[in-house]
Structure formats: structure tokens, C-alpha cells
Design a protein around this motif. Sequence first.
Motif, PDB file in Angstrom:
ATOM      1  N   UNK A  47       0.856  -1.191   0.000  1.00 51.55           N
ATOM      2  CA  UNK A  47       0.000   0.000   0.000  1.00 51.55           C
ATOM      3  C   UNK A  47       0.889   1.236   0.000  1.00 51.55           C
ATOM      4  N   UNK A  48       0.582   2.166  -0.871  1.00 51.03           N
ATOM      5  CA  UNK A  48       1.394   3.373  -0.965  1.00 51.03           C
ATOM      6  C   UNK A  48       1.311   4.164   0.343  1.00 51.03           C
ATOM      7  N   UNK A  49       2.447   4.302   0.993  1.00 52.56           N
ATOM      8  CA  UNK A  49       2.508   5.020   2.266  1.00 52.56           C
ATOM      9  C   UNK A  49       3.918   5.556   2.431  1.00 52.56           C
ATOM     10  N   UNK A  50       4.073   6.404   3.422  1.00 49.68           N
ATOM     11  CA  UNK A  50       5.402   6.967   3.684  1.00 49.68           C
ATOM     12  C   UNK A  50       6.387   5.872   4.061  1.00 49.68           C
ATOM     13  N   UNK A  51       5.931   4.882   4.848  1.00 50.27           N
ATOM     14  CA  UNK A  51       6.810   3.785   5.250  1.00 50.27           C
ATOM     15  C   UNK A  51       7.217   2.948   4.038  1.00 50.27           C
ATOM     16  N   UNK A  52       6.254   2.659   3.159  1.00 44.55           N
ATOM     17  CA  UNK A  52       6.570   1.857   1.974  1.00 44.55           C
ATOM     18  C   UNK A  52       7.558   2.582   1.068  1.00 44.55           C
ATOM     19  N   UNK A  53       7.364   3.873   0.886  1.00 39.02           N
ATOM     20  CA  UNK A  53       8.289   4.647   0.046  1.00 39.02           C
ATOM     21  C   UNK A  53       9.681   4.702   0.680  1.00 39.02           C
ATOM     22  N   UNK A  54       9.730   4.811   2.006  1.00 41.25           N
ATOM     23  CA  UNK A  54      11.024   4.821   2.699  1.00 41.25           C
ATOM     24  C   UNK A  54      11.751   3.484   2.507  1.00 41.25           C
ATOM     25  N   UNK A  55      11.008   2.368   2.629  1.00 44.98           N
ATOM     26  CA  UNK A  55      11.619   1.051   2.471  1.00 44.98           C
ATOM     27  C   UNK A  55      12.136   0.852   1.047  1.00 44.98           C
ATOM     28  N   UNK A  56      11.368   1.276   0.058  1.00 45.41           N
ATOM     29  CA  UNK A  56      11.796   1.123  -1.328  1.00 45.41           C
ATOM     30  C   UNK A  56      13.041   1.967  -1.615  1.00 45.41           C
ATOM     31  N   UNK A  57      13.100   3.145  -1.012  1.00 52.15           N
ATOM     32  CA  UNK A  57      14.256   4.006  -1.205  1.00 52.15           C
ATOM     33  C   UNK A  57      15.477   3.458  -0.470  1.00 52.15           C
ATOM     34  N   UNK A  58      15.252   2.888   0.716  1.00 51.66           N
ATOM     35  CA  UNK A  58      16.364   2.398   1.530  1.00 51.66           C
ATOM     36  C   UNK A  58      16.874   1.042   1.067  1.00 51.66           C
ATOM     37  N   UNK A  59      16.023   0.275   0.384  1.00 50.37           N
ATOM     38  CA  UNK A  59      16.395  -1.088  -0.036  1.00 50.37           C
ATOM     39  C   UNK A  59      16.231  -1.230  -1.546  1.00 50.37           C
ATOM     40  N   UNK A  60      17.140  -0.651  -2.335  1.00 46.62           N
ATOM     41  CA  UNK A  60      17.011  -0.739  -3.797  1.00 46.62           C
ATOM     42  C   UNK A  60      17.073  -2.168  -4.317  1.00 46.62           C
ATOM     43  N   UNK A  61      17.592  -3.080  -3.494  1.00 51.07           N
ATOM     44  CA  UNK A  61      17.665  -4.483  -3.909  1.00 51.07           C
ATOM     45  C   UNK A  61      16.271  -5.063  -4.173  1.00 51.07           C
ATOM     46  N   UNK A  62      15.242  -4.477  -3.534  1.00 50.56           N
ATOM     47  CA  UNK A  62      13.885  -4.986  -3.691  1.00 50.56           C
ATOM     48  C   UNK A  62      13.370  -4.852  -5.121  1.00 50.56           C
TER      49      UNK A  62
END
Length: 272
Positions: A47-62
Motif C-alpha cells: 500500500x502506498x505510504x510513507x513507510x513503503x516509500x522509505x523502504x523502497x528508497x532504503x532497499x534498492x535491492x527490492x
Amino acid sequence: MSAMLETPELPAVFDGVKLAAVAAVLYVIVRCLNLKSPTAPPELIYQDSALARFLLKSCPLLTKEYIPPLIWGKSGHIQTALYGKMGRVRSPHPYGLRKYLTMPDGATATFDLFEPQSEHCIGEDVTMVICPGIANHSEKQYIRTFVDYAQKNGYRCAVLNHLGALPNIELTSARMFTYGCTWEFCAMVNYIKKTYPQTQLVVVGFSLGGNIVCKYLGESQANQERVLCCVSVCQGYSALRAQETFMQWDQCRRFYNFLMADNMKKIILSHR
């Protein structure tokens, strides 16, 4: 006379049989190694959220394409077998203290506590409360490897030993671990919260442990207090559908069903 005339054709027939045998072996190898399976980035559902965007930015391996090791990297069977052998040789041995908790029904819950080996990167006190997979405990190779890595990155770790799984710990009540019981995990978390009132929690569950930690967090709002996040690794979301899958012969799934059932039988019989 006719037999002598047919003799020169035999080598050609024999070569055809050998060619068919080689083709059959190659087919089995390609099928078992999944060599025709294409590589692709992981499919992310969120779900698009601040936490999800932070995780995607912090973990480019995903979002990167997974490139497995050559030849054997696409086969889950071979990956499992290789780690099962290599892990026994190269697995670390973190040092921890075993804690014993008496449950209301007389059962004795145990967990192992491992202190961090360095300061956390953000300077906070963070404890990972870990629930292993089915019939597993803190002495399993994958748990030791995970704990060792977490310790070196500044995390305290508390690892639940599923009731009845440790061979040297006798049962003190007429029950062992199940898919639905969160009592022992809850007792471990409450001990950590009471002993380390300043710590924040990262909840981690592997396989069966993923079911238990998610159920625990959903049982009560109070269970979510001081929890930063929950990580469920390889969780089986439906035990009934998973059982149907494990009864299939395709991809040797039924073989794993036999191994897990045999392991459960050994644990039950060891406590009879």
C-alpha cells in the motif's frame, strides 16, 4: 541368411537408444534445475505510504532483477541441499543465555537471549524477538547465522525455542507447540519488555514462526506497543492449501511433506 542381413542395422538402433537416453537425462536436468525459468525483479505488493516509500528508497535491492548463481541457482531443491551441508560447516556459534519461563498450565517455555556486539547505527536500544520455523529452535543453522549478523549490527536478539523442539529440554505439561498457540512467544516478549523497559522491538518470524508472530500482533492492540515493525519470512498463509500443495508429486513436493512429517513424529515420540 535374413539374420545376417539385419546385423548391420543394429548399431544404428543402439545409437538411437543412447541418444534417447541422453535426451531424457538432459530433460530431467533442465527440469530439475529450472534452467528455462526466466529471471525477473521481485513482484512487490504494498500500500502506498510513507513507510513503503522509505523502504523502497532504503532497499534498492527490492526492485532489482534477481540474478541467481549459474547452473544450480534456479533450483530451490539444490539451494536447500547446499545450504543444509555448507551451513553445518560455516555456521557461526553466537553465545547466548537460555531463559526458562513457567507457563500457567505448567509448561516450561525457553528462549535464548543474545546481547549486541556493537552499537546500533542510530544509537538506539533495539531487540529482535525471533520465532523460528516449524520444529526449530535457536540452535538451528539459519537462526544462528541470522542472530550472528544481527548482533554484529547492534541488535539484541531473543529467540524462542518451540515447546518440545529442543532435544535436551523435557516437556513439563501435556502439550507441545502448535500453529495457533502464541502463549510462549507472548511470555518471551513480555519478559523482554519488563527486563529492558527502554528497548524497541523488531518482531521476526520464519515460516511457521511468521504465522505465530502475525497472530500475536493481531490478538491485542497492547501486543503492538513498542513494536517498530514485523518481518514475516516465507510464511505459509493457509495451512490447508499448503498441505494440498505438499501432497503433490510435481517438483518433488511430497518428499518435503514426508521429511517434515517424519521430523514431527521424532519430536512426539521423544516425549512419549
